[in-house]
Design a protein around this motif. Structure first.
Motif, PDB file in Angstrom:
ATOM      1  N   MET A 154     -19.419  22.705  29.767  1.00  0.00           N
ATOM      2  CA  MET A 154     -20.131  22.951  31.025  1.00  0.00           C
ATOM      3  C   MET A 154     -20.048  21.745  31.951  1.00  0.00           C
ATOM      4  N   ASN A 155     -19.154  21.799  32.898  1.00  0.00           N
ATOM      5  CA  ASN A 155     -18.961  20.731  33.880  1.00  0.00           C
ATOM      6  C   ASN A 155     -18.869  19.347  33.223  1.00  0.00           C
ATOM      7  N   GLY A 156     -18.300  19.300  32.061  1.00  0.00           N
ATOM      8  CA  GLY A 156     -18.134  18.022  31.369  1.00  0.00           C
ATOM      9  C   GLY A 156     -19.415  17.424  30.823  1.00  0.00           C
ATOM     10  N   GLN A 157     -20.531  18.156  30.956  1.00  0.00           N
ATOM     11  CA  GLN A 157     -21.801  17.618  30.475  1.00  0.00           C
ATOM     12  C   GLN A 157     -21.821  17.620  28.940  1.00  0.00           C
ATOM     13  N   VAL A 158     -22.275  16.496  28.370  1.00  0.00           N
ATOM     14  CA  VAL A 158     -22.374  16.439  26.917  1.00  0.00           C
ATOM     15  C   VAL A 158     -23.769  16.918  26.517  1.00  0.00           C
ATOM     16  N   LEU A 159     -23.822  17.935  25.692  1.00  0.00           N
ATOM     17  CA  LEU A 159     -25.126  18.474  25.287  1.00  0.00           C
ATOM     18  C   LEU A 159     -25.775  17.596  24.236  1.00  0.00           C
ATOM     19  N   ALA A 160     -27.098  17.578  24.258  1.00  0.00           N
ATOM     20  CA  ALA A 160     -27.855  16.863  23.230  1.00  0.00           C
ATOM     21  C   ALA A 160     -27.599  17.521  21.867  1.00  0.00           C
ATOM     22  N   PRO A 161     -27.693  16.752  20.777  1.00  0.00           N
ATOM     23  CA  PRO A 161     -27.389  17.333  19.455  1.00  0.00           C
ATOM     24  C   PRO A 161     -28.338  18.470  19.062  1.00  0.00           C
ATOM     25  N   TYR A 162     -29.518  18.510  19.683  1.00  0.00           N
ATOM     26  CA  TYR A 162     -30.499  19.547  19.351  1.00  0.00           C
ATOM     27  C   TYR A 162     -30.446  20.724  20.333  1.00  0.00           C
ATOM     28  N   THR A 170     -32.385  24.014  36.024  1.00  0.00           N
ATOM     29  CA  THR A 170     -32.650  22.635  36.444  1.00  0.00           C
ATOM     30  C   THR A 170     -33.208  21.837  35.271  1.00  0.00           C
ATOM     31  N   VAL A 171     -34.189  22.416  34.588  1.00  0.00           N
ATOM     32  CA  VAL A 171     -34.831  21.714  33.473  1.00  0.00           C
ATOM     33  C   VAL A 171     -33.829  21.505  32.341  1.00  0.00           C
ATOM     34  N   ALA A 172     -33.080  22.542  32.008  1.00  0.00           N
ATOM     35  CA  ALA A 172     -32.109  22.435  30.910  1.00  0.00           C
ATOM     36  C   ALA A 172     -31.044  21.390  31.228  1.00  0.00           C
ATOM     37  N   GLY A 173     -30.559  21.395  32.462  1.00  0.00           N
ATOM     38  CA  GLY A 173     -29.534  20.421  32.853  1.00  0.00           C
ATOM     39  C   GLY A 173     -30.049  18.996  32.737  1.00  0.00           C
ATOM     40  N   ALA A 174     -31.270  18.776  33.199  1.00  0.00           N
ATOM     41  CA  ALA A 174     -31.852  17.431  33.157  1.00  0.00           C
ATOM     42  C   ALA A 174     -32.047  16.944  31.723  1.00  0.00           C
ATOM     43  N   LEU A 175     -32.229  17.870  30.782  1.00  0.00           N
ATOM     44  CA  LEU A 175     -32.487  17.491  29.384  1.00  0.00           C
ATOM     45  C   LEU A 175     -31.238  17.638  28.504  1.00  0.00           C
TER      46      LEU A 175
END
Ligand code: MG
Length: 374
Positions: free
Chosen positions: A1-9, A79-84
């Motif tokens: 997703m747009n190069g965003q690295v997701l948190a492990p959780y 917005t919230v998910a992206g910020a976290l």
């Protein structure tokens, strides 16, 4: 997703319990993006445009419907998910699907249908949203429903009685074991309440049911009112309300992100299963904003949803759905072929087919059916 690295959780498709009917992956969309797309293309989603949120659709063109409500929920949740660093496609899918099971005429419709179904296991819109995506959507050759990912279904089923949970298999388990859903589901849930608290202030003011002085009794509103009034002393009411609402949304969303981030740091989860095994949801407001947000919700409940103008619609809707329920129970052939076929069987099977049929109706289809049959 747009190069965003997701948190492990965050929710990762590769660690998911997946779909009820396994399907091969596609080359250019994630599994949760596919879920979102299936929801957008569903029949139930299109019907949301003609379903009441608080104001009946034909009362005015500017009021929220279930569709615009769902889109606002998705916007806030993303917005919230992206910020976290959580999975934005998943929160979007859950948000867009969360109200698919709503009856026509808002909560009045839900309460009426629940009363009609008293002897047959009741009716609950949240459970119905899951049923729409699991069973009622008839679009694919190989399976009933939309065959969504486990996490999307987990998020759609926000609450559930232990009795119903036992009949739902994997997705019902957390209500029996008292576990949490993933963070994406938790976000969609809170985003729902942020969306309606704010758009109902706007709709209630537009309808003339809430005045500025009523609204100023609410801290969340009044704090922003004072800021906007000081900066723009001559602003007319219509723009004043928008300025206040956009600041209110910003205030609660920022608080939600900051508080949740802190909760995550303290709990330091390593995976979505760690999140699920926690005692409490990690997605939360600070105590202060929680109190103000809850107070606004209570205020809207007392001054808007219980307002006599809204309640008169409630009474009409109630009679209409009761009439339709009785009529289809005595003449199931009046329903569409698919539902009348399902209605052959004992009383309870018939009642469930009738409830599913009525729940799927838009406000205007229910009105037309009522005129045709009663
Ligand atoms: Mg909702």
């Amino acid at each position: 997703m747009n190069g965003q690295v997701l948190a492990p959780y965050a929710a990762f498709p590769e660690n998911s319990a997946g779909r009820q009917y396994p399907e091969p992956a596609t080359p250019y969309r994630s599994e949760y993006q596919r879920d979102r797309d299936r929801i957008i293309h569903s029949t139930g989603f299109r019907r949301l445009v003609y379903k009441t949120q608080v104001f009946v659709n034909h009362e005015g063109d500017l009021y929220r419907t279930r569709l615009t409500h769902s889109i606002e929920v998705a916007q806030i949740a993303r917005t919230v998910a992206g910020a976290l660093n959580l999975n934005e496609s998943l929160v979007e899918a859950i948000s867009l699907a969360h109200d698919l099971g709503h009856t026509p005429f808002g909560h009045a419709g839900q309460d009426t249908l629940n009363a009609c179904m008293r002897d047959f296991g009741g009716f609950e819109h949240n459970l119905q949203s899951l049923k729409v995506v699991d069973e009622l959507e008839a679009k694919y050759a190989d399976y009933p429903g939309l065959n969504l990912m486990f996490e999307t279904r987990e998020g759609i089923l926000k609450h559930c009685s232990a009795r119903n949970a036992r009949s739902l298999g994997d997705v019902g388990l957390r209500f029996i074991e008292r576990k949490q859903p993933g963070l994406e589901a938790q976000i969609a849930n809170v985003a729902d309440s942020i969306a309606y608290n704010n758009h109902d202030v706007d709709d209630g003011f537009r309808a003339g049911l809430l005045s500025l002085s009523d609204l100023r009794s609410q801290t969340l509103f009044n704090d922003q009112y004072e800021i906007v009034r000081e900066r723009y002393p001559d602003l007319e009411d219509r723009r004043l309300i928008y300025e206040i609402i956009r600041r209110m949304i910003n205030r609660v969303v920022t608080d939600l992100i900051v508080t949740t981030q802190k909760n995550i740091e303290v709990a330091s989860p390593d995976s979505i299963d760690d999140i699920r095994n926690m005692q409490q949801p990690l997605v939360a407001f600070s105590d202060e904003i929680f109190a103000e947000h809850t107070a606004l919700k209570r205020f809207l409940n007392a001054s808007l949803y219980q307002h006599e103008q809204v309640q008169s619609m409630t009474g009409k809707a109630q009679r209409m759905l009761e009439d339709l329920f009785d009529r289809y129970m005595s003449e199931p052939g009046e329903m569409s072929d698919e539902f009348s076929a399902r209605a052959s069987g004992d009383e309870s099977t018939k009642a469930r087919a009738v409830a599913d049929y009525i729940a799927g109706m838009t406000d205007r289809f229910a009105i037309a059916e009522h005129e045709r049959l009663v």
